[in-house]
Scaffold this motif. Structure first.
Motif, mmCIF file in Angstrom:
data_model
loop_
_atom_site.group_PDB
_atom_site.id
_atom_site.type_symbol
_atom_site.label_atom_id
_atom_site.label_comp_id
_atom_site.label_asym_id
_atom_site.label_seq_id
_atom_site.Cartn_x
_atom_site.Cartn_y
_atom_site.Cartn_z
ATOM 1 N N GLU A 241 0.229 -12.025 11.638
ATOM 2 C CA GLU A 241 -1.232 -12.143 11.532
ATOM 3 C C GLU A 241 -1.945 -10.809 11.696
ATOM 4 N N LYS A 242 -1.293 -9.747 11.241
ATOM 5 C CA LYS A 242 -1.932 -8.434 11.234
ATOM 6 C C LYS A 242 -2.788 -8.233 9.993
ATOM 7 N N VAL A 243 -2.629 -9.130 9.022
ATOM 8 C CA VAL A 243 -3.370 -9.054 7.771
ATOM 9 C C VAL A 243 -3.387 -10.460 7.180
ATOM 10 N N TRP A 303 -0.441 -3.595 -15.348
ATOM 11 C CA TRP A 303 -0.758 -4.623 -14.341
ATOM 12 C C TRP A 303 -0.460 -4.097 -12.941
ATOM 13 N N VAL A 304 -0.626 -2.778 -12.776
ATOM 14 C CA VAL A 304 -0.418 -2.177 -11.461
ATOM 15 C C VAL A 304 -1.571 -2.562 -10.531
ATOM 16 N N VAL A 305 -1.285 -2.611 -9.248
ATOM 17 C CA VAL A 305 -2.245 -3.166 -8.296
ATOM 18 C C VAL A 305 -2.518 -2.206 -7.142
ATOM 19 N N SER A 306 -3.698 -2.355 -6.586
ATOM 20 C CA SER A 306 -4.051 -1.666 -5.346
ATOM 21 C C SER A 306 -3.431 -2.417 -4.170
ATOM 22 N N VAL A 307 -2.990 -1.703 -3.159
ATOM 23 C CA VAL A 307 -2.441 -2.346 -1.959
ATOM 24 C C VAL A 307 -3.346 -2.029 -0.765
ATOM 25 N N SER A 308 -4.657 -2.038 -1.021
ATOM 26 C CA SER A 308 -5.616 -1.554 -0.024
ATOM 27 C C SER A 308 -5.661 -2.413 1.231
ATOM 28 N N ARG A 309 -5.507 -3.729 1.114
ATOM 29 C CA ARG A 309 -5.615 -4.571 2.306
ATOM 30 C C ARG A 309 -4.487 -4.285 3.286
ATOM 31 N N LEU A 310 -3.288 -4.137 2.782
ATOM 32 C CA LEU A 310 -2.186 -3.781 3.667
ATOM 33 C C LEU A 310 -2.383 -2.381 4.237
ATOM 34 N N HIS A 311 -2.849 -1.457 3.409
ATOM 35 C CA HIS A 311 -3.115 -0.095 3.899
ATOM 36 C C HIS A 311 -4.142 -0.125 5.026
ATOM 37 N N ALA A 313 -4.667 -2.382 7.083
ATOM 38 C CA ALA A 313 -4.078 -2.967 8.289
ATOM 39 C C ALA A 313 -3.048 -2.057 8.941
ATOM 40 N N GLY A 314 -2.792 -0.899 8.321
ATOM 41 C CA GLY A 314 -1.849 0.048 8.906
ATOM 42 C C GLY A 314 -0.468 0.052 8.271
ATOM 43 N N TRP A 315 -0.244 -0.821 7.288
ATOM 44 C CA TRP A 315 1.058 -0.885 6.614
ATOM 45 C C TRP A 315 1.184 0.242 5.597
ATOM 46 N N ARG A 316 2.378 0.782 5.458
ATOM 47 C CA ARG A 316 2.652 1.790 4.432
ATOM 48 C C ARG A 316 4.009 1.497 3.793
ATOM 49 N N PRO A 317 4.128 1.650 2.484
ATOM 50 C CA PRO A 317 5.450 1.488 1.854
ATOM 51 C C PRO A 317 6.368 2.622 2.273
ATOM 52 N N GLN A 318 7.632 2.307 2.428
ATOM 53 C CA GLN A 318 8.623 3.316 2.785
ATOM 54 C C GLN A 318 9.306 3.899 1.550
ATOM 55 N N TRP A 319 9.062 3.299 0.402
ATOM 56 C CA TRP A 319 9.692 3.714 -0.842
ATOM 57 C C TRP A 319 8.636 4.194 -1.830
ATOM 58 N N THR A 320 8.998 5.176 -2.652
ATOM 59 C CA THR A 320 8.147 5.616 -3.753
ATOM 60 C C THR A 320 8.633 4.963 -5.040
ATOM 61 N N ASN A 321 7.783 4.975 -6.055
ATOM 62 C CA ASN A 321 8.190 4.439 -7.352
ATOM 63 C C ASN A 321 9.430 5.155 -7.886
#
Length: 376
Positions: A241-243, A303-311, A313-321
């Protein structure tokens, strides 16, 4: 996400023994139930939650027992109304029991996915679960030439049911929107990953198994990937429930088609739209390929998307494209696919030697032979 096993062997005595071997949950945090827990994303999430100090207990639901010994296992089909009692006491349910196998009969796949989601949502509400996390795909936004780059998470869902499994995902989204109205107090969070990579087999991962990357003339492909490890960490954020709300998840940014070709070392084969779509439709219609023509849209339009809500909340992907693409290419090395159909070793050797043009002509020849066979 797991596919349904054909037989369910639920054992009451085994469950009783497991309860004896699993002490009552202690500590703080929610009790989190995960469906589809024995394999794929579900198994990875169960392991992650079981190791977390922020989770009181993990309840794992699947048609077979998985490897995590620290979870409380319930063996049953998610369409069974008896799942309600198995979810009793859970604070959060993460529903990952979906069949998205390319080879599954479409009607059976839809029946499992939709009925399973309906049952889980109803059962969760009936026993006082306050949050259900659903996992669909960013494909529900649709791949269209006029899409914003990137799409915001609040963008309209403009996909159609023409691509593999997308009709099921749209129905799951609809059920998720209706559930809080039908069951006040139930919160539904939806997680939508970009092209998922990491032990997955989809029409989009098979695209990179071809001897040439099919590019439809005049199209504007863009690529955004999501590694399963990043999806699992995003699902953990939602379970804790962090996001909440509707969340897209994937790598930051995207790759243009030219970048993908340069990084992969796979050259393109460019075809007119009518030829590519017409051939894909015919091959699928006579059962030679698992992918309908609608899958091509996701390799044509952005169809690429923004991941702003997770960002936020402090989340970051660990992988690059770039890193995910490299892993995908390593996974599919040695596999050979033409028009979405996996080739045997003999066919693959011929396709590799002759190139994509001959492979396309070979597919056309198969169509002609199939037509002649049907006339006899």
């Amino acid at each position: 996400m797991s596919s349904p096993d054909p037989q369910v062997r639920a054992s009451h005595s085994a469950e009783v023994r497991q309860r004896r071997n699993n002490p009552a949950p202690t500590g703080r945090g929610p009790v989190v139930a995960v469906t589809g827990a024995a394999s794929g994303v579900g198994a990875l999430l169960v392991q992650r939650l079981a190791a977390s100090d922020e989770v009181k207990q993990v309840v794992a639901v699947d048609e077979r027992r998985g490897a995590c010994a620290d979870a409380l296992w319930h063996i049953l089909d998610v369409r069974d109304p008896a799942i309600a009692e198995k979810l009793r006491g859970a604070d959060v349910v993460v529903h990952l029991a979906l069949d998205l196998d390319l080879e599954t009969d479409p009607a059976a796949r839809t029946a499992y996915n939709v009925r399973g989601t309906q049952t889980v949502l109803t059962a969760a509400a009936a026993v006082g679960v306050h949050r259900v996390v659903l996992c669909t795909s960013a494909m529900v936004y649709g791949a269209l030439a006029d899409n914003d780059i990137p799409l915001s998470e609040d963008s309209e869902l403009r996909a159609t049911a023409e691509a593999t499994g997308v009709g099921d995902l749209l129905e799951i989204e609809r059920l998720g929107r209706r559930a809080p109205r039908a069951h006040p107090g139930l919160n539904v969070t939806v997680v939508r990953p970009a092209v998922l990579v990491g032990g997955t087999d989809t029409a989009l991962t098979r695209y990179f198994e071809s001897p040439r990357l099919l590019v439809v003339a005049g199209s504007r492909p863009t690529w955004q990937f999501c590694h399963v490890e990043d999806l699992v960490s995003a699902l953990e954020y939602a379970a804790l429930e962090k996001v909440e709300g509707e969340l897209a998840v994937g790598c930051d940014g995207w790759l243009e088609q030219e970048e993908v070709e340069e990084l992969s070392g796979i050259r393109r084969m460019e075809l007119p739209s009518a030829v590519a779509l017409g051939a894909a439709a015919r091959l699928h219609r006579i059962g030679l390929t698992p992918s309908p023509a609608g899958d091509l849209a996701y390799t044509m339009h952005p169809w690429v998307v923004s991941v702003s809500r997770l960002h936020d909340a402090g989340w970051r992907p660990q992988w690059t494209n770039e890193e995910v693409l490299a892993e995908l290419l390593e996974e599919v090395a040695g596999r050979h696919t033409v028009a979405g159909r996996r080739l045997g070793r003999k066919d693959a050797t011929a396709a590799g030697a002759a190139g994509a043009t001959v492979a396309l002509l070979g597919a056309a020849a198969v169509v002609r032979r199939a037509r002649k066979a049907r006339r006899r």
